[in-house]
Motif scaffolding. Structure first.
Motif, PDB file in Angstrom:
ATOM      1  N   MET A 163     -27.894  28.752 -16.600  1.00 34.67           N
ATOM      2  CA  MET A 163     -27.849  27.314 -16.601  1.00 34.67           C
ATOM      3  C   MET A 163     -28.048  26.824 -18.042  1.00 34.67           C
ATOM      4  N   PHE A 164     -27.313  25.809 -18.408  1.00 37.59           N
ATOM      5  CA  PHE A 164     -27.461  25.229 -19.744  1.00 37.59           C
ATOM      6  C   PHE A 164     -28.641  24.270 -19.762  1.00 37.59           C
ATOM      7  N   ILE A 165     -29.467  24.397 -20.767  1.00 31.18           N
ATOM      8  CA  ILE A 165     -30.580  23.480 -20.988  1.00 31.18           C
ATOM      9  C   ILE A 165     -30.122  22.377 -21.934  1.00 31.18           C
ATOM     10  N   CYS A 166     -29.447  22.770 -23.006  1.00 30.35           N
ATOM     11  CA  CYS A 166     -28.969  21.833 -24.020  1.00 30.35           C
ATOM     12  C   CYS A 166     -27.444  21.916 -24.078  1.00 30.35           C
ATOM     13  N   ILE A 167     -26.802  20.892 -23.574  1.00 27.01           N
ATOM     14  CA  ILE A 167     -25.338  20.853 -23.559  1.00 27.01           C
ATOM     15  C   ILE A 167     -24.793  20.670 -24.979  1.00 27.01           C
ATOM     16  N   CYS A 168     -25.430  19.813 -25.760  1.00 27.27           N
ATOM     17  CA  CYS A 168     -24.940  19.530 -27.116  1.00 27.27           C
ATOM     18  C   CYS A 168     -24.835  20.791 -27.972  1.00 27.27           C
ATOM     19  N   ASN A 169     -25.830  21.673 -27.853  1.00 23.61           N
ATOM     20  CA  ASN A 169     -25.875  22.872 -28.683  1.00 23.61           C
ATOM     21  C   ASN A 169     -25.596  24.148 -27.902  1.00 23.61           C
ATOM     22  N   ALA A 170     -25.169  24.010 -26.644  1.00 20.39           N
ATOM     23  CA  ALA A 170     -24.821  25.146 -25.781  1.00 20.39           C
ATOM     24  C   ALA A 170     -25.942  26.184 -25.703  1.00 20.39           C
ATOM     25  N   ILE A 171     -27.154  25.719 -25.423  1.00 18.66           N
ATOM     26  CA  ILE A 171     -28.318  26.603 -25.328  1.00 18.66           C
ATOM     27  C   ILE A 171     -28.663  26.788 -23.860  1.00 18.66           C
ATOM     28  N   THR A 172     -28.771  28.055 -23.468  1.00 19.55           N
ATOM     29  CA  THR A 172     -28.998  28.371 -22.060  1.00 19.55           C
ATOM     30  C   THR A 172     -30.483  28.553 -21.753  1.00 19.55           C
ATOM     31  N   GLU A 173     -30.753  28.575 -20.454  1.00 18.43           N
ATOM     32  CA  GLU A 173     -32.100  28.817 -19.962  1.00 18.43           C
ATOM     33  C   GLU A 173     -32.624  30.166 -20.455  1.00 18.43           C
ATOM     34  N   ARG A 174     -31.771  31.171 -20.446  1.00 25.80           N
ATOM     35  CA  ARG A 174     -32.175  32.503 -20.916  1.00 25.80           C
ATOM     36  C   ARG A 174     -32.551  32.502 -22.385  1.00 25.80           C
ATOM     37  N   GLN A 175     -31.839  31.746 -23.197  1.00 26.10           N
ATOM     38  CA  GLN A 175     -32.166  31.672 -24.622  1.00 26.10           C
ATOM     39  C   GLN A 175     -33.531  31.016 -24.834  1.00 26.10           C
ATOM     40  N   VAL A 176     -33.822  29.974 -24.061  1.00 25.36           N
ATOM     41  CA  VAL A 176     -35.117  29.306 -24.159  1.00 25.36           C
ATOM     42  C   VAL A 176     -36.213  30.260 -23.694  1.00 25.36           C
ATOM     43  N   GLN A 177     -35.991  30.949 -22.589  1.00 27.78           N
ATOM     44  CA  GLN A 177     -36.974  31.906 -22.082  1.00 27.78           C
ATOM     45  C   GLN A 177     -37.230  33.016 -23.106  1.00 27.78           C
ATOM     46  N   SER A 178     -36.193  33.494 -23.724  1.00 27.33           N
ATOM     47  CA  SER A 178     -36.329  34.547 -24.725  1.00 27.33           C
ATOM     48  C   SER A 178     -37.133  34.059 -25.927  1.00 27.33           C
ATOM     49  N   ALA A 179     -36.865  32.844 -26.378  1.00 29.30           N
ATOM     50  CA  ALA A 179     -37.599  32.287 -27.520  1.00 29.30           C
ATOM     51  C   ALA A 179     -39.082  32.146 -27.190  1.00 29.30           C
ATOM     52  N   VAL A 180     -39.388  31.714 -25.975  1.00 33.46           N
ATOM     53  CA  VAL A 180     -40.786  31.576 -25.567  1.00 33.46           C
ATOM     54  C   VAL A 180     -41.437  32.945 -25.453  1.00 33.46           C
ATOM     55  N   ALA A 181     -40.715  33.915 -24.909  1.00 30.68           N
ATOM     56  CA  ALA A 181     -41.244  35.278 -24.808  1.00 30.68           C
ATOM     57  C   ALA A 181     -41.484  35.878 -26.194  1.00 30.68           C
ATOM     58  N   ASP A 182     -40.712  35.445 -27.186  1.00 35.10           N
ATOM     59  CA  ASP A 182     -40.868  35.942 -28.558  1.00 35.10           C
ATOM     60  C   ASP A 182     -41.922  35.175 -29.348  1.00 35.10           C
ATOM     61  N   GLY A 183     -42.565  34.190 -28.692  1.00 33.35           N
ATOM     62  CA  GLY A 183     -43.684  33.524 -29.352  1.00 33.35           C
ATOM     63  C   GLY A 183     -43.576  32.034 -29.580  1.00 33.35           C
ATOM     64  N   ALA A 184     -42.485  31.394 -29.164  1.00 32.42           N
ATOM     65  CA  ALA A 184     -42.385  29.945 -29.328  1.00 32.42           C
ATOM     66  C   ALA A 184     -43.439  29.274 -28.447  1.00 32.42           C
ATOM     67  N   LEU A 185     -44.276  28.430 -29.039  1.00 32.95           N
ATOM     68  CA  LEU A 185     -45.359  27.782 -28.304  1.00 32.95           C
ATOM     69  C   LEU A 185     -45.200  26.273 -28.192  1.00 32.95           C
ATOM     70  N   THR A 186     -44.393  25.692 -29.069  1.00 36.12           N
ATOM     71  CA  THR A 186     -44.236  24.241 -29.096  1.00 36.12           C
ATOM     72  C   THR A 186     -42.751  23.871 -29.099  1.00 36.12           C
ATOM     73  N   MET A 187     -42.498  22.594 -28.840  1.00 38.85           N
ATOM     74  CA  MET A 187     -41.119  22.110 -28.891  1.00 38.85           C
ATOM     75  C   MET A 187     -40.569  22.259 -30.302  1.00 38.85           C
ATOM     76  N   SER A 188     -41.415  22.092 -31.291  1.00 37.17           N
ATOM     77  CA  SER A 188     -40.992  22.281 -32.682  1.00 37.17           C
ATOM     78  C   SER A 188     -40.513  23.713 -32.923  1.00 37.17           C
ATOM     79  N   ASP A 189     -41.202  24.685 -32.303  1.00 34.92           N
ATOM     80  CA  ASP A 189     -40.773  26.083 -32.419  1.00 34.92           C
ATOM     81  C   ASP A 189     -39.386  26.267 -31.812  1.00 34.92           C
ATOM     82  N   LEU A 190     -39.160  25.679 -30.632  1.00 35.48           N
ATOM     83  CA  LEU A 190     -37.846  25.799 -29.981  1.00 35.48           C
ATOM     84  C   LEU A 190     -36.763  25.111 -30.805  1.00 35.48           C
TER      85      LEU A 190
END
Length: 88
Positions: free
Chosen positions: A1-28
């Motif tokens: 599923m796409f989270i960000c349509i403008c930048n074509a960012i998927t749910e998996r990409q967001v999950q991966s970033a969080v698993a790699d240590g993203a803690l804030t919206m600024s990190d994402l």
């Protein structure tokens, strides 16, 4: 599923970033570019951060992978110490 349509960012990409240590919206935003255009995805993306509704859906990093990466790190130096136990 796409989270960000403008930048074509998927749910998996967001999950991966969080698993790699993203803690804030600024990190994402820095890692993926989430919510840097129209901003409509910010609320949904934030739900994947720690404390969010979907935080439990983020896969945990593999412990074995962390150990292998640390053991193969060429820049790390390990000092070995010998410990001798003596009976009194």
């Amino acid at each position: 599923m796409f989270i960000c349509i403008c930048n074509a960012i998927t749910e998996r990409q967001v999950q991966s970033a969080v698993a790699d240590g993203a803690l804030t919206m600024s990190d994402l935003q820095g890692q993926l570019g989430v919510a840097t255009c129209c901003g409509r995805c910010a609320e949904t993306a934030a739900e994947y951060l720690p404390g969010g509704r979907y935080a439990g859906h983020v896969p945990a990093p593999e412990v074995a992978a962390l150990v292998v990466a640390a053991a193969n790190d060429e820049s790390a130096t390990v000092t070995m110490v010998e410990i001798i136990a003596r009976r009194a």
